[in-house]
Write an enzyme that holds these catalytic residues in place. Structure first.
Site, short mmCIF file in Angstrom:
data_model
loop_
_atom_site.label_atom_id
_atom_site.label_comp_id
_atom_site.label_asym_id
_atom_site.label_seq_id
_atom_site.Cartn_x
_atom_site.Cartn_y
_atom_site.Cartn_z
CB CYS A 63 -49.03 -27.59 21.59
SG CYS A 63 -48.68 -28.29 23.40
CB CYS A 114 -49.32 -26.65 25.26
SG CYS A 114 -48.14 -27.37 24.62
CG ASP A 115 -52.73 -24.25 24.00
OD1 ASP A 115 -52.26 -23.97 24.74
OD2 ASP A 115 -52.54 -24.33 22.73
#
Ligand code: FAD
Ligand code: NAP
Length: 313
Positions: free
Chosen positions: A133, A136-137
């Site tokens: 992701c 997300c990251d």
């Protein structure tokens, strides 16, 4: 007879549980095969849930959600649902323990799971340098070098996203042509800090106690190359958890697209009256906690209206 059966206890299912019970439905049960919280509980750090500042793990983010729902009367049953069917106006919830419950409405939010690419170190370093992701990251690798695995639309689009944050992005793809849309591939090729590593497969991701430090890739001639990177993003396709919608004759209960995602309208209504689909499993899902929660709220409000209408006749 339940007013509403919720299948899946991730952000979508839990929010549906909160809104259905608080909105007046008396008999609502959430069926979750594991601990409530969903796939985000495997993430070590969330930075993009609105209003939650500071470092928080997925587990800590989700911890209070079930208790909040239970306060308004949501029942939780820890069981795997094997199938949802409909006879007349009644939904049947077939459970792994062999029993069947009945419900006037169903909200399903069983999520999706990113496929694994299958290289050495992928599981060992998952969450410590290996990710699925970028939204997300990606920020954790600001100014650093990362690798992206895959040659589909997701890999190309996520590589473009990462290229705005990271110093350099290596796209490791097993062929020299791409599944991704040609204009996206052109944008990738025009991006100065993206290097294409073609006809190559990841052999191994390695690192130290802090996380990933590099990747070993092998090309079609067997030549091995070591690339120093701190993050590896794998985008090799996704599987939707849609098995519960498969009927005894092998067809799906409701309309799906060819990727196995549930087709919904803007109100999370599926092609079957009283059945709503939410979160990662629906078409065009942004695959984020906040959007899954939003879907759960939308579906719950629709389910309340549907059950009211059904029982008023
Ligand atoms: P899920 O969270 O997948 O929940 C589905 C639930 O259904 C699961 O608990 C599962 O056990 C249950 N279930 C499945 N099948 C059955 C069945 N047959 N019977 C009973 N229960 C069943 N999003 C962000 O917004 N920010 C982030 O930083 C972020 N980081 C992430 C990091 C990682 C490592 C991962 C994997 C995802 C991340 N995401 C992030 C994405 C986010 O987790 C998902 O978009 C979100 O969890 C989707 O919620 P959902 O409720 O649709 O599904
Ligand atoms: P995908 O199209 O299935 O692509 C997966 C990629 O990963 C392929 O390039 C594949 O290589 C590679 N791959 C698969 N297994 C691998 C492995 N074990 N090791 C290394 N590489 C591996 O998946 P996706 O990119 O997630 O897209 C899924 C669907 O969503 C597609 O229909 C896509 O068009 C769509 N989508 C659309 C958009 C958009 O329209 N903007 C955005 C995202 C996704 P090969 O090519 O060699 O098979």
């Amino acid at each position: 007879m339940l007013d509403c059966a919720i299948i899946g206890g991730g952000p979508a299912g839990l929010t549906a549980g909160l809104y259905t019970t608080r909105g007046g439905l008396d008999k609502v049960t959430m069926f979750e095969k594991g601990m409530p919280g969903g796939q985000i509980t495997s993430s070590s750090e969330i930075e993009n849930y609105p209003g939650v500042t500071g470092e928080i793990s997925g587990m800590d983010l989700m911890m209070p959600w079930p208790e909040q729902c239970q306060k308004f009367g949501l029942k939780h049953e820890m069981v795997e649902v094997t199938r949802v069917s409909k006879e007349g106006n009644i939904f049947k919830i077939h459970k792994g323990d062999g029993t069947v419950d009945e419900a006037h409405s169903v909200i399903i939010g069983t999520g999706s799971r990113p496929r694994r690419a299958g290289f050495t170190g992928e599981e060992q370093y998952f969450g410590r340098g290996v990710s699925t992701c970028a939204t997300c990251d990606g920020f954790f690798y600001k100014g650093k070098d990362v690798a992206v695995i895959g040659g589909g639309d997701t890999a190309m689009e996520e590589a473009l996203y990462l290229a705005k944050i990271c110093k350099k992005v290596y796209i490791v793809h097993r062929r020299d042509s791409f599944r991704s849309a040609p204009n996206t591939v052109e944008r990738v090729k025009r991006t100065a800090n993206i290097e294409l590593v073609l006809n190559s497969i990841p052999e191994e991701v390695y690192g130290d106690a802090m996380g990933v430090t590099g990747i070993k890739v092998k090309n079609s001639e067997g030549v091995i190359r070591d690339i120093d990177i701190l993050g590896v993003f794998t985008f090799v396709g996704n599987d939707i958890n849609n098995q519960v919608l498969i009927q005894e004759d092998g067809t799906f209960l409701c309309a799906m697209n060819d990727r196995g995602e549930v087709i919904v309208d803007i109100s999370m209504r599926t092609s079957v009256a009283g059945l709503f689909a939410t979160g990662d499993m629906r078409i065009a899902a942004p695959k984020q906690v906040v959007s899954a929660a939003g879907d759960g709220a939308v579906a719950a409000l629709q389910a309340i209206a549907y059950v009211d209408e059904l029982l008023s006749h």
